[in-house]
Design a protein around this motif. Structure first.
Motif, PDB file in Angstrom:
ATOM      1  N   UNK A   7     -29.365  63.493 -29.942  1.00 16.57           N
ATOM      2  CA  UNK A   7     -29.493  63.388 -28.484  1.00 16.57           C
ATOM      3  C   UNK A   7     -28.665  62.205 -27.952  1.00 16.57           C
ATOM      4  N   UNK A   8     -28.719  61.080 -28.690  1.00 10.15           N
ATOM      5  CA  UNK A   8     -27.905  59.916 -28.268  1.00 10.15           C
ATOM      6  C   UNK A   8     -26.425  60.297 -28.262  1.00 10.15           C
ATOM      7  N   UNK A   9     -26.005  61.023 -29.308  1.00  3.30           N
ATOM      8  CA  UNK A   9     -24.599  61.455 -29.384  1.00  3.30           C
ATOM      9  C   UNK A   9     -24.245  62.361 -28.200  1.00  3.30           C
ATOM     10  N   UNK A  10     -25.215  63.209 -27.827  1.00  2.00           N
ATOM     11  CA  UNK A  10     -24.985  64.139 -26.699  1.00  2.00           C
ATOM     12  C   UNK A  10     -24.752  63.345 -25.407  1.00  2.00           C
ATOM     13  N   UNK A  11     -25.541  62.310 -25.210  1.00  2.00           N
ATOM     14  CA  UNK A  11     -25.379  61.508 -23.989  1.00  2.00           C
ATOM     15  C   UNK A  11     -24.091  60.696 -24.034  1.00  2.00           C
ATOM     16  N   UNK A  12     -23.824  60.087 -25.201  1.00  2.00           N
ATOM     17  CA  UNK A  12     -22.621  59.247 -25.320  1.00  2.00           C
ATOM     18  C   UNK A  12     -21.340  60.075 -25.211  1.00  2.00           C
ATOM     19  N   UNK A  13     -21.425  61.347 -25.618  1.00  2.00           N
ATOM     20  CA  UNK A  13     -20.220  62.180 -25.665  1.00  2.00           C
ATOM     21  C   UNK A  13     -19.841  62.812 -24.329  1.00  2.00           C
ATOM     22  N   UNK A  14     -20.591  62.518 -23.273  1.00  2.00           N
ATOM     23  CA  UNK A  14     -20.269  63.134 -21.972  1.00  2.00           C
ATOM     24  C   UNK A  14     -18.923  62.629 -21.443  1.00  2.00           C
ATOM     25  N   UNK A  15     -18.183  63.472 -20.774  1.00  2.00           N
ATOM     26  CA  UNK A  15     -16.895  63.107 -20.176  1.00  2.00           C
ATOM     27  C   UNK A  15     -16.699  63.903 -18.899  1.00  2.00           C
ATOM     28  N   UNK A  16     -15.656  63.556 -18.132  1.00  2.00           N
ATOM     29  CA  UNK A  16     -15.407  64.262 -16.864  1.00  2.00           C
ATOM     30  C   UNK A  16     -14.018  64.912 -16.906  1.00  2.00           C
ATOM     31  N   UNK A  17     -13.846  65.970 -16.160  1.00  2.00           N
ATOM     32  CA  UNK A  17     -12.522  66.620 -16.143  1.00  2.00           C
ATOM     33  C   UNK A  17     -11.468  65.645 -15.612  1.00  2.00           C
ATOM     34  N   UNK A  18     -11.910  64.686 -14.770  1.00  2.00           N
ATOM     35  CA  UNK A  18     -10.942  63.717 -14.207  1.00  2.00           C
ATOM     36  C   UNK A  18     -10.526  62.658 -15.239  1.00  2.00           C
ATOM     37  N   UNK A  19     -11.185  62.658 -16.446  1.00  2.00           N
ATOM     38  CA  UNK A  19     -10.731  61.742 -17.507  1.00  2.00           C
ATOM     39  C   UNK A  19      -9.383  62.204 -18.059  1.00  2.00           C
ATOM     40  N   UNK A  20      -9.050  63.469 -17.835  1.00  2.00           N
ATOM     41  CA  UNK A  20      -7.786  64.009 -18.361  1.00  2.00           C
ATOM     42  C   UNK A  20      -6.650  63.726 -17.381  1.00  2.00           C
ATOM     43  N   UNK A  21      -5.447  63.533 -17.924  1.00  2.00           N
ATOM     44  CA  UNK A  21      -4.291  63.251 -17.072  1.00  2.00           C
ATOM     45  C   UNK A  21      -3.614  64.567 -16.673  1.00  2.00           C
ATOM     46  N   UNK A  22      -3.970  65.064 -15.481  1.00  2.00           N
ATOM     47  CA  UNK A  22      -3.445  66.351 -15.010  1.00  2.00           C
ATOM     48  C   UNK A  22      -2.067  66.213 -14.365  1.00  2.00           C
ATOM     49  N   UNK A  23      -1.521  64.971 -14.308  1.00  2.00           N
ATOM     50  CA  UNK A  23      -0.244  64.766 -13.597  1.00  2.00           C
ATOM     51  C   UNK A  23       0.959  65.107 -14.482  1.00  2.00           C
ATOM     52  N   UNK A  24       0.759  65.193 -15.804  1.00  2.00           N
ATOM     53  CA  UNK A  24       1.895  65.483 -16.691  1.00  2.00           C
ATOM     54  C   UNK A  24       2.355  66.931 -16.488  1.00  2.00           C
ATOM     55  N   UNK A  25       3.673  67.167 -16.523  1.00  2.00           N
ATOM     56  CA  UNK A  25       4.137  68.557 -16.323  1.00  2.00           C
ATOM     57  C   UNK A  25       3.960  69.389 -17.598  1.00  2.00           C
ATOM     58  N   UNK A  26       3.668  70.720 -17.462  1.00  2.00           N
ATOM     59  CA  UNK A  26       3.578  71.563 -18.667  1.00  2.00           C
ATOM     60  C   UNK A  26       4.959  71.831 -19.250  1.00  2.00           C
ATOM     61  N   UNK A  27       4.998  72.214 -20.529  1.00  2.00           N
ATOM     62  CA  UNK A  27       6.287  72.573 -21.147  1.00  2.00           C
ATOM     63  C   UNK A  27       6.801  73.865 -20.513  1.00  2.00           C
ATOM     64  N   UNK A  79     -20.710  73.930 -18.621  1.00  2.00           N
ATOM     65  CA  UNK A  79     -20.232  73.969 -17.235  1.00  2.00           C
ATOM     66  C   UNK A  79     -18.905  73.202 -17.135  1.00  2.00           C
ATOM     67  N   UNK A  80     -18.878  72.048 -17.803  1.00  2.00           N
ATOM     68  CA  UNK A  80     -17.646  71.236 -17.787  1.00  2.00           C
ATOM     69  C   UNK A  80     -16.504  71.978 -18.485  1.00  2.00           C
ATOM     70  N   UNK A  81     -16.827  72.705 -19.570  1.00  2.00           N
ATOM     71  CA  UNK A  81     -15.785  73.477 -20.265  1.00  2.00           C
ATOM     72  C   UNK A  81     -15.245  74.581 -19.354  1.00  2.00           C
ATOM     73  N   UNK A  82     -16.163  75.208 -18.615  1.00  2.00           N
ATOM     74  CA  UNK A  82     -15.735  76.280 -17.699  1.00  2.00           C
ATOM     75  C   UNK A  82     -14.796  75.696 -16.637  1.00  2.00           C
ATOM     76  N   UNK A  83     -15.170  74.533 -16.114  1.00  2.00           N
ATOM     77  CA  UNK A  83     -14.327  73.898 -15.081  1.00  2.00           C
ATOM     78  C   UNK A  83     -12.970  73.514 -15.673  1.00  2.00           C
ATOM     79  N   UNK A  84     -12.991  72.974 -16.894  1.00  2.00           N
ATOM     80  CA  UNK A  84     -11.742  72.573 -17.550  1.00  2.00           C
ATOM     81  C   UNK A  84     -10.849  73.794 -17.784  1.00  2.00           C
ATOM     82  N   UNK A  85     -11.453  74.891 -18.253  1.00  2.00           N
ATOM     83  CA  UNK A  85     -10.675  76.103 -18.514  1.00  2.00           C
ATOM     84  C   UNK A  85     -10.034  76.611 -17.218  1.00  2.00           C
ATOM     85  N   UNK A  86     -10.792  76.561 -16.127  1.00  2.00           N
ATOM     86  CA  UNK A  86     -10.234  77.007 -14.840  1.00  2.00           C
ATOM     87  C   UNK A  86      -9.087  76.082 -14.404  1.00  2.00           C
ATOM     88  N   UNK A  87      -9.269  74.779 -14.599  1.00  2.00           N
ATOM     89  CA  UNK A  87      -8.200  73.835 -14.256  1.00  2.00           C
ATOM     90  C   UNK A  87      -6.956  74.101 -15.107  1.00  2.00           C
TER      91      UNK A  87
END
Ligand SMILES: [Fe+2]
Ligand SMILES: [Fe+2]
Length: 319
Positions: A7-27, A79-87
């Motif tokens: 459970x501690x690992x579950x709480x510590x492992x939380x992240x946000x989609x905004x932690x990712x750098x979406x500004x880099x261009x795709x190949x 839910x976060x994975x679904x949002x990430x996949x959509x992004x």
């Protein structure tokens, strides 16, 4: 398993989609590949939503507060994975070659799955969730990421995979619980009212009707493109076979039913028609219904702890 530590690992492992750098261009990606990749991520968003809905059900069924809280974090993860996949779908939709929407077979199967998980016995619901997560994690996500070959997808998948490792560990832990004498005795003591039993069967029938077209569209057909040798899917199905070979798991009624389907499919008396019907009920493509693990591998798996088996499945995912 130390659930408090998990459970501690579950709480510590939380992240946000905004932690990712979406500004880099795709190949640079070809037209065909762009269309395939955007569709894959669009469907992945739907699958992750479905996984989230299934964990809501696991949360409801949890027998201890710590397990309930763990499943609560899994709902958030999915839910976060679904949002990430959509992004990711929008990120790779550079040329807007067409408009994308979730595959119809997935849309149709979604309510049938949620309904079935709600009414099926705990161990059956858990079996579907565990098998689904193994196929998703060991085969689909890994193959999608290799196919996309781009830092943005790799960074997102690394975070998603970290969450999924916790999910697989708990899925296996729950399989162990549902294979225990404690659970089996409880299941025998509590006979369900016939009304609930009838609902469970009708939900199961609906699930059988929608599962195969959904699995084909969203797992098997795309995998033919992104994992043409079928190595990863075979690995995922092998993991399922290793888990269900364990004697305490093998004697569960649902596992016995699936094993009987597999045996009938592989019998030399089964003709092509019978095989097609069996594959439809099992929800899998015929090539994954044959025995994929050797006798030595099965014997070894039976001697291992559930935690060690989960670790090995996770290692297969990373291999
Ligand atoms: Fe997920
Ligand atoms: Fe998951």
């Amino acid at each position: 398993m130390d659930l408090e530590r998990m459970l501690r690992k579950c709480h510590e492992g939380q992240w946000k989609t905004s932690d990712l750098d979406w500004s880099q261009p795709p190949r640079a990606i070809s037209k065909d590949d762009e269309i395939a990749i955007v569709q894959l991520f669009t469907d992945m968003a739907g699958i992750e939503r479905l996984a989230g809905a299934l964990f809501v059900e696991q949360e409801r069924r949890a027998t201890t507060p710590v397990l309930r809280e763990i499943f609560g974090t899994f709902v958030k993860d999915e839910v976060r994975h679904a949002q990430t996949a959509q992004l990711l779908a929008d990120y790779y939709d550079v040329h807007h070659y067409r408009s994308y929407r979730t595959s119809r077979t997935l849309e149709r199967a979604f309510p049938a799955f949620v309904d079935a998980i709600q009414y099926l016995a705990d161990d059956v619901a858990n079996a579907y969730i565990t098998a689904g997560e193994l196929i998703l994690d060991v085969a689909l996500l890994r193959s999608v990421d290799d196919y996309v070959r781009d830092p943005m997808s790799a960074q997102a998948m690394a975070l998603i995979n970290r969450d999924e490792s916790r999910h697989i560990a708990i899925d296996y832990h729950m399989v162990e619980y549902y294979a225990s004498g404690e659970y089996k005795a409880r299941r025998q003591r509590t006979r369900r009212p016939w009304r609930d039993e009838a609902r469970a069967w009708s939900a199961f029938a609906r699930l059988l009707m929608y599962a195969r077209p959904f699995f084909r569209d969203v797992f098997f057909f795309p995998m033919e493109r992104i994992d043409p040798t079928g190595t990863r899917l075979r690995e995922a199905f092998k993991r399922i076979q290793l888990l269900t070979a364990r004697p305490t798991v093998a004697e569960l009624p649902f596992v016995r039913f699936m094993q009987a389907l597999q045996d009938a499919h592989n019998s030399r008396f089964a003709g092509p028609r019978a095989r097609a019907v069996i594959a439809r009920i099992a929800g899998a493509e015929p090539q994954f219904l044959s025995q994929l693990a050797t006798d030595e591998e099965l014997a070894r798996a039976c001697a291992m702890s559930f935690d060690a088996l989960a670790d090995e499945a996770l290692a297969a995912k990373r291999a």
